[in-house]
Design a protein around this motif. Structure first.
Motif, PDB file in Angstrom:
ATOM      1  N   SER A  22      29.975 -42.206  66.291  1.00 12.00           N
ATOM      2  CA  SER A  22      29.301 -43.496  66.434  1.00 12.00           C
ATOM      3  C   SER A  22      28.507 -43.803  65.163  1.00 12.00           C
ATOM      4  CB  SER A  22      28.346 -43.455  67.628  1.00 12.00           C
ATOM      5  OG  SER A  22      27.260 -42.581  67.326  1.00 12.00           O
ATOM      6  N   PRO A  23      28.146 -45.070  64.957  1.00 13.40           N
ATOM      7  CA  PRO A  23      27.301 -45.403  63.799  1.00 13.40           C
ATOM      8  C   PRO A  23      26.004 -44.590  63.771  1.00 13.40           C
ATOM      9  CG  PRO A  23      28.216 -47.399  64.736  1.00 13.40           C
ATOM     10  CD  PRO A  23      28.580 -46.270  65.671  1.00 13.40           C
ATOM     11  N   LYS A  27      24.876 -41.998  60.810  1.00  4.69           N
ATOM     12  CA  LYS A  27      23.570 -42.135  60.156  1.00  4.69           C
ATOM     13  C   LYS A  27      22.798 -40.821  60.232  1.00  4.69           C
ATOM     14  CE  LYS A  27      19.475 -45.027  59.945  1.00  4.69           C
ATOM     15  NZ  LYS A  27      18.817 -46.228  60.459  1.00  4.69           N
ATOM     16  N   ASN A  81      28.718 -49.096  56.902  1.00  5.82           N
ATOM     17  CA  ASN A  81      28.940 -50.538  56.999  1.00  5.82           C
ATOM     18  C   ASN A  81      30.201 -50.755  57.836  1.00  5.82           C
ATOM     19  OD1 ASN A  81      30.539 -52.977  55.999  1.00  5.82           O
ATOM     20  ND2 ASN A  81      28.511 -53.398  55.156  1.00  5.82           N
ATOM     21  N   GLU A  82      30.079 -51.549  58.880  1.00  3.97           N
ATOM     22  CA  GLU A  82      31.199 -51.739  59.812  1.00  3.97           C
ATOM     23  C   GLU A  82      32.478 -52.230  59.129  1.00  3.97           C
ATOM     24  OE1 GLU A  82      32.234 -54.511  63.662  1.00  3.97           O
ATOM     25  OE2 GLU A  82      30.140 -54.018  63.278  1.00  3.97           O
ATOM     26  N   GLN A  83      32.342 -53.195  58.223  1.00  2.00           N
ATOM     27  CA  GLN A  83      33.521 -53.770  57.561  1.00  2.00           C
ATOM     28  C   GLN A  83      34.180 -52.767  56.604  1.00  2.00           C
ATOM     29  OE1 GLN A  83      35.168 -56.562  58.219  1.00  2.00           O
ATOM     30  NE2 GLN A  83      36.674 -55.964  56.706  1.00  2.00           N
ATOM     31  N   THR A  84      33.382 -52.104  55.761  1.00  3.83           N
ATOM     32  CA  THR A  84      33.977 -51.166  54.809  1.00  3.83           C
ATOM     33  C   THR A  84      34.522 -49.934  55.522  1.00  3.83           C
ATOM     34  OG1 THR A  84      31.804 -50.209  54.317  1.00  3.83           O
ATOM     35  CG2 THR A  84      32.618 -51.936  52.828  1.00  3.83           C
ATOM     36  N   LYS A  85      33.896 -49.534  56.624  1.00  6.20           N
ATOM     37  CA  LYS A  85      34.404 -48.406  57.413  1.00  6.20           C
ATOM     38  C   LYS A  85      35.770 -48.763  58.005  1.00  6.20           C
ATOM     39  CE  LYS A  85      33.337 -45.378  61.328  1.00  6.20           C
ATOM     40  NZ  LYS A  85      34.633 -45.466  61.989  1.00  6.20           N
ATOM     41  N   LYS A  86      35.883 -49.978  58.532  1.00  7.55           N
ATOM     42  CA  LYS A  86      37.151 -50.424  59.108  1.00  7.55           C
ATOM     43  C   LYS A  86      38.253 -50.425  58.045  1.00  7.55           C
ATOM     44  CE  LYS A  86      39.251 -54.400  61.394  1.00  7.55           C
ATOM     45  NZ  LYS A  86      39.042 -55.762  61.873  1.00  7.55           N
ATOM     46  N   ASP A  89      39.123 -46.820  57.161  1.00  5.83           N
ATOM     47  CA  ASP A  89      39.895 -46.191  58.235  1.00  5.83           C
ATOM     48  C   ASP A  89      41.345 -46.664  58.225  1.00  5.83           C
ATOM     49  OD1 ASP A  89      37.680 -44.778  59.053  1.00  5.83           O
ATOM     50  OD2 ASP A  89      37.232 -46.077  60.764  1.00  5.83           O
TER      51      ASP A  89
END
Length: 157
Positions: A22-23, A27, A81-86, A89
């Motif tokens: 999870s985020p 962290k 960061n949600e966008q860069t992680k996506k 992945d």
């Protein structure tokens, strides 16, 4: 953010994390590595944060610690960061597909046939099946599986 594929690092490995974390867990792992509580550090871990370096550390070791901290920080910037992680992945999955499945060939999109009725780019596979990709998918997808066999093509833009 576009990532350089050549010599790309495994950011999950650097944080000691998994893609399913999870985020909050990502962290926590970042903070543990980057900041490390002082007692924990004294007990057994190396303190990576450059502001927390001991005065008697050799120059080479200090440089290694700084580089390690930079890697940890970069991993967090990508995975936190949600966008860069996506995006990361997706690239990891694509890279894994290339390793696991036989890559038949690399094809330029303009070499595929455009089917106006179905709104698809298609290419015949040697098995008799087809590789198909919609126009909207061409921005996100570069590997396409044959609809009949296990061969894969890479679409080059």
């Amino acid at each position: 953010m576009a990532f350089e594929r050549i010599n790309q690092k495994d950011w999950y490995k650097i944080l000691g994390a998994k893609p399913s974390d999870s985020p909050a867990e990502l962290k926590r792992k970042y903070q543990k590595l980057a900041l490390l509580d002082a007692l924990h550090c004294i007990a057994r871990d190396i303190l990576y944060h450059p502001d927390k370096q001991e005065a008697d550390v050799a120059a080479g070791e200090a440089e290694e610690r700084v580089q390690r901290f930079i890697e940890i920080d970069q991993a967090w910037k990508i995975l936190g960061n949600e966008q860069t992680k996506k995006e990361y992945d997706l690239q990891q999955r694509e890279d894994n597909l290339t390793k696991e499945w036989p890559l038949h060939e690399q094809i330029y999109l303009e070499d595929m046939c455009w089917n106006e009725d179905e709104q698809l780019y298609t290419l015949s596979c040697r098995c008799g099946g087809n590789y198909s990709v919609s126009k909207s998918e061409t921005k996100d997808v570069s590997l396409v599986c044959c609809d009949t066999c296990s061969l894969v093509i890479e679409i080059l833009q």
